[in-house]
Design an enzyme around this catalytic site. Structure first.
Site, short mmCIF file in Angstrom:
data_model
loop_
_atom_site.label_atom_id
_atom_site.label_comp_id
_atom_site.label_asym_id
_atom_site.label_seq_id
_atom_site.Cartn_x
_atom_site.Cartn_y
_atom_site.Cartn_z
N HIS A 20 41.63 38.24 38.97
CA HIS A 20 41.75 37.09 39.86
C HIS A 20 41.14 36.02 38.92
O HIS A 20 41.68 34.73 39.09
CB HIS A 20 40.82 37.26 40.90
CG HIS A 20 41.15 38.41 42.05
ND1 HIS A 20 40.37 39.25 42.40
CD2 HIS A 20 42.33 38.44 42.56
CE1 HIS A 20 40.80 40.19 43.41
NE2 HIS A 20 42.11 39.64 43.61
N LYS A 44 40.65 44.50 58.78
CA LYS A 44 40.09 45.17 57.50
C LYS A 44 38.77 45.81 57.52
O LYS A 44 37.97 44.97 58.21
CB LYS A 44 40.52 44.42 56.32
CG LYS A 44 41.68 44.63 55.63
CD LYS A 44 41.69 44.26 54.13
CE LYS A 44 43.28 44.29 53.67
NZ LYS A 44 43.21 43.32 52.47
N ARG A 93 51.09 41.60 38.93
CA ARG A 93 50.77 42.50 37.84
C ARG A 93 52.05 43.39 37.48
O ARG A 93 51.87 43.77 36.34
CB ARG A 93 49.70 43.50 38.73
CG ARG A 93 48.51 42.94 38.79
CD ARG A 93 47.49 43.64 39.95
NE ARG A 93 48.08 43.46 41.22
CZ ARG A 93 47.28 43.56 42.47
NH1 ARG A 93 45.96 43.94 42.12
NH2 ARG A 93 47.76 43.25 43.37
N SER A 131 41.12 45.21 43.47
CA SER A 131 39.81 45.35 44.14
C SER A 131 39.83 46.66 44.65
O SER A 131 38.80 47.29 44.50
CB SER A 131 39.79 44.46 45.08
OG SER A 131 39.79 43.09 44.71
N1 LIG Z 1 44.57 42.02 38.10
C1 LIG Z 1 45.46 41.02 38.58
N2 LIG Z 1 46.31 40.16 37.94
C2 LIG Z 1 47.05 39.59 38.46
N3 LIG Z 1 47.14 39.05 39.87
C3 LIG Z 1 46.33 39.67 40.45
C4 LIG Z 1 45.47 40.67 40.16
N4 LIG Z 1 44.61 41.19 41.30
C5 LIG Z 1 45.22 40.64 42.45
N5 LIG Z 1 46.19 39.63 42.02
C6 LIG Z 1 46.47 38.73 42.91
O1 LIG Z 1 45.88 38.06 43.47
C7 LIG Z 1 46.35 37.73 44.80
C8 LIG Z 1 45.08 38.15 45.85
O2 LIG Z 1 45.03 39.46 45.79
P1 LIG Z 1 43.95 40.66 46.56
O3 LIG Z 1 42.91 39.78 46.96
O4 LIG Z 1 44.87 41.10 47.54
O5 LIG Z 1 43.54 41.36 45.50
P2 LIG Z 1 43.87 42.65 45.05
O6 LIG Z 1 43.03 43.03 43.80
O7 LIG Z 1 45.05 43.26 45.29
O8 LIG Z 1 43.00 43.41 46.38
P3 LIG Z 1 43.46 45.00 47.14
O9 LIG Z 1 43.22 45.83 46.18
O10 LIG Z 1 42.40 44.90 48.17
O11 LIG Z 1 44.69 44.58 47.59
C9 LIG Z 1 47.67 38.38 45.11
O12 LIG Z 1 48.48 37.60 44.61
C10 LIG Z 1 47.45 39.62 44.07
O13 LIG Z 1 48.76 39.99 43.53
MG LIG Z 2 46.36 43.57 47.07
#
Ligand SMILES: Nc1ncnc2c1ncn2[C@@H]1O[C@H](COP(=O)(O)OP(=O)(O)OP(=O)(O)O)[C@@H](O)[C@H]1O
Ligand SMILES: [Mg+2]
Length: 168
Positions: A20, A44, A93, A131
């Site tokens: 993020h 959630k 990703r 996450s």
């Molecule tokens: N490591 C990462 N690299 C690039 N983009 C990311 C990454 N982790 C999350 N994102 C992007 O950030 C945005 C917010 O994602 P989110 O809060 O759902 O995080 P997440 O890590 O995917 O969480 P969860 O595992 O709970 O789904 C989305 O567009 C997601 O694709």
């Molecule tokens: Mg996600």
């Protein structure tokens, strides 16, 4: 006068990861302002409360004047309109993110054609970080050092200890 371009980066951020962070830094270079918007999703069962997630984010971007942290619920495009944002930022990703993200982007375009979704790729070391996976590794006793900010690592450890104490 050219008006400033405001981007919204929505997500759960439960908790903030270095993936993020990477996307937010890229967005802050590209747009005049980026609003990191924590989704208030009552369905959630999160590990961190919304105020905790906001605090973590505000802490991480204390020195970036063009990064703002906010919360929202309801339709993202309505929130974007309220915030005068013309861009939605999403991170990609892997191919596995693509299908869901494309559906969302096209639905959001249908709901509000004035808002454009922009996808950004993180640095390679973060392409597998989520996450959910971070929480899973910590719960099982593994290290997530380098994958989340130090402050998040410390808070994850505190949460784990608190849960173990409760269970004992
Ligand atoms: N490591 C990462 N690299 C690039 N983009 C990311 C990454 N982790 C999350 N994102 C992007 O950030 C945005 C917010 O994602 P989110 O809060 O759902 O995080 P997440 O890590 O995917 O969480 P969860 O595992 O709970 O789904 C989305 O567009 C997601 O694709
Ligand atoms: Mg996600």
């Amino acid at each position: 006068m050219k008006s400033e371009i405001i981007a919204i980066y929505p997500g759960s951020f439960d908790p903030l990861t270095n993936g993020h962070l990477d996307i937010i830094h890229r967005g802050a270079r590209l747009f005049d302002r980026i609003v990191v918007a924590v989704l208030v999703n009552l369905e959630k069962a999160p590990l961190f409360t919304v105020p905790e997630r906001v605090e973590i984010l505000r802490d991480a971007f204390r020195e970036r004047t063009n990064v703002e942290v906010d919360t929202f619920d309801g339709l993202l495009v309505d929130y974007a309109r309220r915030r005068h944002a013309s861009v939605i930022v999403r991170g990609l990703r892997a191919v596995s993110d693509f299908e869901f993200e494309m559906q969302m982007a096209l639905m959001n375009r249908r709901l509000n054609g004035d808002v454009e979704t922009v996808f950004m790729m993180p640095a390679e070391p973060y392409t597998y970080v989520s996450s959910r996976l971070v929480k899973e590794v910590v719960a099982l006793g593994g290290s997530v050092h380098g994958l989340v900010p130090d402050s998040v690592e410390a808070r994850l450890r505190e949460k784990k200890l608190a849960r173990e104490t409760l269970r004992a």
